[in-house]
Structure formats: C-alpha cells, structure tokens
Design a protein around this motif. Structure first.
Motif, mmCIF file in Angstrom:
data_model
loop_
_atom_site.group_PDB
_atom_site.id
_atom_site.type_symbol
_atom_site.label_atom_id
_atom_site.label_comp_id
_atom_site.label_asym_id
_atom_site.label_seq_id
_atom_site.Cartn_x
_atom_site.Cartn_y
_atom_site.Cartn_z
ATOM 1 N N VAL A 131 0.877 -1.169 0.000
ATOM 2 C CA VAL A 131 0.000 0.000 0.000
ATOM 3 C C VAL A 131 0.916 1.221 0.000
ATOM 4 C CG1 VAL A 131 -1.787 1.265 1.258
ATOM 5 C CG2 VAL A 131 -1.811 -1.234 1.241
ATOM 6 N N ILE A 132 0.897 1.954 -1.132
ATOM 7 C CA ILE A 132 1.834 3.067 -1.278
ATOM 8 C C ILE A 132 1.134 4.298 -1.857
ATOM 9 C CG2 ILE A 132 3.877 1.603 -1.543
ATOM 10 C CD1 ILE A 132 3.715 2.080 -4.549
ATOM 11 N N SER A 133 1.759 5.429 -1.650
ATOM 12 C CA SER A 133 1.259 6.690 -2.184
ATOM 13 C C SER A 133 2.151 7.102 -3.356
ATOM 14 C CB SER A 133 1.306 7.750 -1.080
ATOM 15 O OG SER A 133 0.815 8.969 -1.570
ATOM 16 N N LEU A 134 1.523 7.474 -4.465
ATOM 17 C CA LEU A 134 2.260 7.934 -5.648
ATOM 18 C C LEU A 134 1.707 9.281 -6.089
ATOM 19 C CD1 LEU A 134 2.456 4.646 -7.766
ATOM 20 C CD2 LEU A 134 4.304 5.728 -6.487
ATOM 21 N N PRO A 135 2.570 10.128 -6.657
ATOM 22 C CA PRO A 135 2.105 11.436 -7.136
ATOM 23 C C PRO A 135 1.034 11.288 -8.218
ATOM 24 C CG PRO A 135 4.507 11.312 -7.148
ATOM 25 C CD PRO A 135 4.000 9.931 -6.864
ATOM 26 N N SER A 136 -0.019 12.105 -8.116
ATOM 27 C CA SER A 136 -1.126 12.060 -9.079
ATOM 28 C C SER A 136 -0.689 12.373 -10.498
ATOM 29 C CB SER A 136 -2.226 13.048 -8.674
ATOM 30 O OG SER A 136 -2.783 12.667 -7.455
ATOM 31 N N ASP A 137 0.377 13.189 -10.651
ATOM 32 C CA ASP A 137 0.802 13.562 -12.007
ATOM 33 C C ASP A 137 1.343 12.381 -12.811
ATOM 34 O OD1 ASP A 137 3.294 13.282 -10.799
ATOM 35 O OD2 ASP A 137 3.856 15.399 -11.014
ATOM 36 N N GLN A 138 1.601 11.251 -12.143
ATOM 37 C CA GLN A 138 1.997 10.036 -12.862
ATOM 38 C C GLN A 138 0.808 9.403 -13.596
ATOM 39 O OE1 GLN A 138 4.138 7.135 -10.576
ATOM 40 N NE2 GLN A 138 5.691 8.586 -9.917
ATOM 41 N N PHE A 139 -0.397 9.889 -13.305
ATOM 42 C CA PHE A 139 -1.619 9.320 -13.876
ATOM 43 C C PHE A 139 -2.353 10.372 -14.703
ATOM 44 C CE2 PHE A 139 -0.492 7.259 -9.915
ATOM 45 C CZ PHE A 139 -0.327 5.954 -10.343
ATOM 46 N N SER A 140 -1.612 11.035 -15.568
ATOM 47 C CA SER A 140 -2.152 12.127 -16.386
ATOM 48 C C SER A 140 -2.851 11.596 -17.635
ATOM 49 C CB SER A 140 -1.018 13.064 -16.800
ATOM 50 O OG SER A 140 -0.110 12.366 -17.646
ATOM 51 N N GLY A 141 -3.593 12.490 -18.279
ATOM 52 C CA GLY A 141 -4.248 12.163 -19.543
ATOM 53 C C GLY A 141 -3.250 11.782 -20.614
ATOM 54 N N GLU A 142 -2.064 12.418 -20.609
ATOM 55 C CA GLU A 142 -1.020 12.082 -21.589
ATOM 56 C C GLU A 142 -0.540 10.637 -21.437
ATOM 57 O OE1 GLU A 142 -0.249 15.044 -19.422
ATOM 58 O OE2 GLU A 142 -1.638 15.993 -20.811
ATOM 59 N N ARG A 143 -0.692 10.098 -20.248
ATOM 60 C CA ARG A 143 -0.277 8.710 -19.989
ATOM 61 C C ARG A 143 -1.447 7.731 -20.124
ATOM 62 N NH1 ARG A 143 4.389 8.641 -15.406
ATOM 63 N NH2 ARG A 143 5.668 10.261 -16.341
ATOM 64 N N GLY A 144 -2.579 8.245 -20.608
ATOM 65 C CA GLY A 144 -3.721 7.366 -20.880
ATOM 66 C C GLY A 144 -4.727 7.224 -19.760
ATOM 67 N N PHE A 145 -4.639 8.070 -18.743
ATOM 68 C CA PHE A 145 -5.558 7.989 -17.613
ATOM 69 C C PHE A 145 -6.587 9.110 -17.697
ATOM 70 C CE2 PHE A 145 -1.660 5.966 -16.191
ATOM 71 C CZ PHE A 145 -2.136 4.779 -15.668
ATOM 72 N N SER A 146 -7.853 8.771 -17.497
ATOM 73 C CA SER A 146 -8.916 9.772 -17.472
ATOM 74 C C SER A 146 -9.278 10.056 -16.018
ATOM 75 C CB SER A 146 -10.143 9.259 -18.232
ATOM 76 O OG SER A 146 -10.706 8.159 -17.534
ATOM 77 N N LYS A 190 -7.510 5.963 -1.889
ATOM 78 C CA LYS A 190 -7.868 7.354 -1.610
ATOM 79 C C LYS A 190 -7.189 8.261 -2.635
ATOM 80 C CE LYS A 190 -8.770 10.434 2.165
ATOM 81 N NZ LYS A 190 -10.162 10.595 1.843
ATOM 82 N N ASN A 191 -7.973 9.178 -3.183
ATOM 83 C CA ASN A 191 -7.428 10.205 -4.059
ATOM 84 C C ASN A 191 -7.253 11.449 -3.195
ATOM 85 O OD1 ASN A 191 -6.907 12.253 -5.905
ATOM 86 N ND2 ASN A 191 -8.219 11.347 -7.482
ATOM 87 N N MET A 192 -6.000 11.802 -2.936
ATOM 88 C CA MET A 192 -5.701 12.921 -2.043
ATOM 89 C C MET A 192 -5.328 14.179 -2.829
ATOM 90 S SD MET A 192 -3.748 10.677 0.864
ATOM 91 C CE MET A 192 -2.659 9.885 -0.301
ATOM 92 N N GLY A 193 -5.765 14.257 -4.073
ATOM 93 C CA GLY A 193 -5.487 15.435 -4.890
ATOM 94 C C GLY A 193 -4.125 15.375 -5.543
ATOM 95 N N ASP A 194 -3.076 15.651 -4.772
ATOM 96 C CA ASP A 194 -1.732 15.640 -5.330
ATOM 97 C C ASP A 194 -1.092 14.251 -5.310
ATOM 98 O OD1 ASP A 194 -1.453 15.549 -2.582
ATOM 99 O OD2 ASP A 194 0.261 16.915 -2.520
ATOM 100 N N SER A 195 -1.754 13.294 -4.679
ATOM 101 C CA SER A 195 -1.255 11.919 -4.669
ATOM 102 C C SER A 195 -2.417 10.933 -4.574
ATOM 103 C CB SER A 195 -0.277 11.700 -3.505
ATOM 104 O OG SER A 195 -0.943 11.850 -2.271
ATOM 105 N N LEU A 196 -2.109 9.683 -4.932
ATOM 106 C CA LEU A 196 -3.079 8.592 -4.846
ATOM 107 C C LEU A 196 -2.536 7.542 -3.889
ATOM 108 C CD1 LEU A 196 -3.960 7.948 -8.608
ATOM 109 C CD2 LEU A 196 -5.330 9.186 -6.933
ATOM 110 N N LEU A 197 -3.378 7.070 -2.975
ATOM 111 C CA LEU A 197 -3.011 5.956 -2.106
ATOM 112 C C LEU A 197 -3.475 4.692 -2.812
ATOM 113 C CD1 LEU A 197 -1.759 5.075 0.575
ATOM 114 C CD2 LEU A 197 -4.059 5.212 1.581
#
Length: 174
Positions: free
Chosen positions: A84-99, A125-132
């Motif tokens: 269970v880890i937290s990653l920056p939300s910008d890794q899941f951008s529209g340019e990378r295929g995420f809606s 959890k979507n924490m805005g600047d990161s995703l758990l």
C-alpha cells in the motif's frame, strides 16, 4: 484422462469468498462465475492460481463436479502493508492514458511494472496531489470457496508446453 501435470484443463465454476473479522466469518459472496459460455482453461501446473487450487483438482477427470475451500493462508495470504503506497497524481495524467473517471476511489488501475508486465492497483484514496494505491491481490485476506465442473481434460500439445499456455478456441492463439 485424469488431471495431471501438463494436462489442459477446462472448468466451469463459481467462486465465492468470505472473510473472518473479529472472529466472525462473513457469509460467502460470489465474485466470479465461469460458465459454459466462458469456461476457464489452463495448463495444469501453470494456472496462475494458488497452488492449493491445482492440488485439490489433481486426479479428477472430465465430467466430475468439484467443491472445495481454500483458506487465506493457502490462497493469496494476508494483506501486506508494504504493498500500500502513495504515488504522485501527475503520474496518472491524460497524456499517460488515464482519465479523471479512472482515478476515482475504489477503481482498479491497469498498470505495467518496469519489465512490461501487467499489474493492477486499487485506488484507496485520491488525495489530490497523490493517490493511495493498494497493490495487493484483490482476493488477499479472503477464504476462497470453489464449486464447479470439469468439462475437459486433455494432453497439452508440444507448442502449449513450450509456450506455457493453452492455444486454440479456449486459449491464446499462436
């Protein structure tokens, strides 16, 4: 033919799961049904399912019914907090295929590891600047209850053994 190493096995089944919390077991609930329209085919010894699953099917033959339980310990184990880890939300951008809809809590994200292998993570959890994210198997922490029928058992072809999966109508095509 009986189910044995290197046999191709076709099954229909219903998978129910249950969980013990505070020493109380939940009622089993259905999470997957594989029927005659969508049977499960695998190369025995390489199903990708818990080892106990294949162990309990070994020696059975085409046409036989089966019903068995697999405990948490023999299934996917207990929750691993390190997955269970937290990653920056910008890794899941529209340019990378995420809606934006994909990034809602409870959804499973289709991802690839650094070696190109498919994997998934559940958004806790979507924490805005990161995703758990939870990278544990979705059935971790559950007892598994299988009930079904063996619809086919045959010898695997040389190509299936070499490739490690079933070919043809119910498998991958060469």
């Amino acid at each position: 033919m009986k189910i044995q190493e290197n046999a191709v096995v076709g099954l229909t089944y219903e998978l129910k799961v249950s969980k013990i919390e505070d020493e109380i077991e939940s009622a089993p609930f259905s999470v997957e049904i594989r029927d005659e329209e969508d049977p499960f085919y695998f190369l025995f010894g390489q199903s990708g399912l818990p080892e106990k699953f294949e162990e309990l099917l070994a020696g059975n033959a085409e046409g036989e019914d089966f019903a068995f339980d697999i405990s948490v310990e023999d299934a996917y184990g207990a929750l691993d907090d390190e997955l269970v880890i937290s990653l920056p939300s910008d890794q899941f951008s529209g340019e990378r295929g995420f809606s934006p809809e994909m990034l809602e809590e409870g959804n499973f994200l289709p991802l690839m590891d650094e070696n190109g292998y498919s994997m998934q993570a559940k958004i806790l959890k979507n924490m805005g600047d990161s995703l758990l994210l939870d990278f544990n198997h979705p059935l971790v922490g559950f007892d598994l209850h299988f009930e079904g029928k063996i619809i086919e058992v045959r010898e695997a072809t040389k190509e299936e053994l070499e490739h490690g999966h079933v070919h043809g109508e119910h498998g991958e095509h060469e």
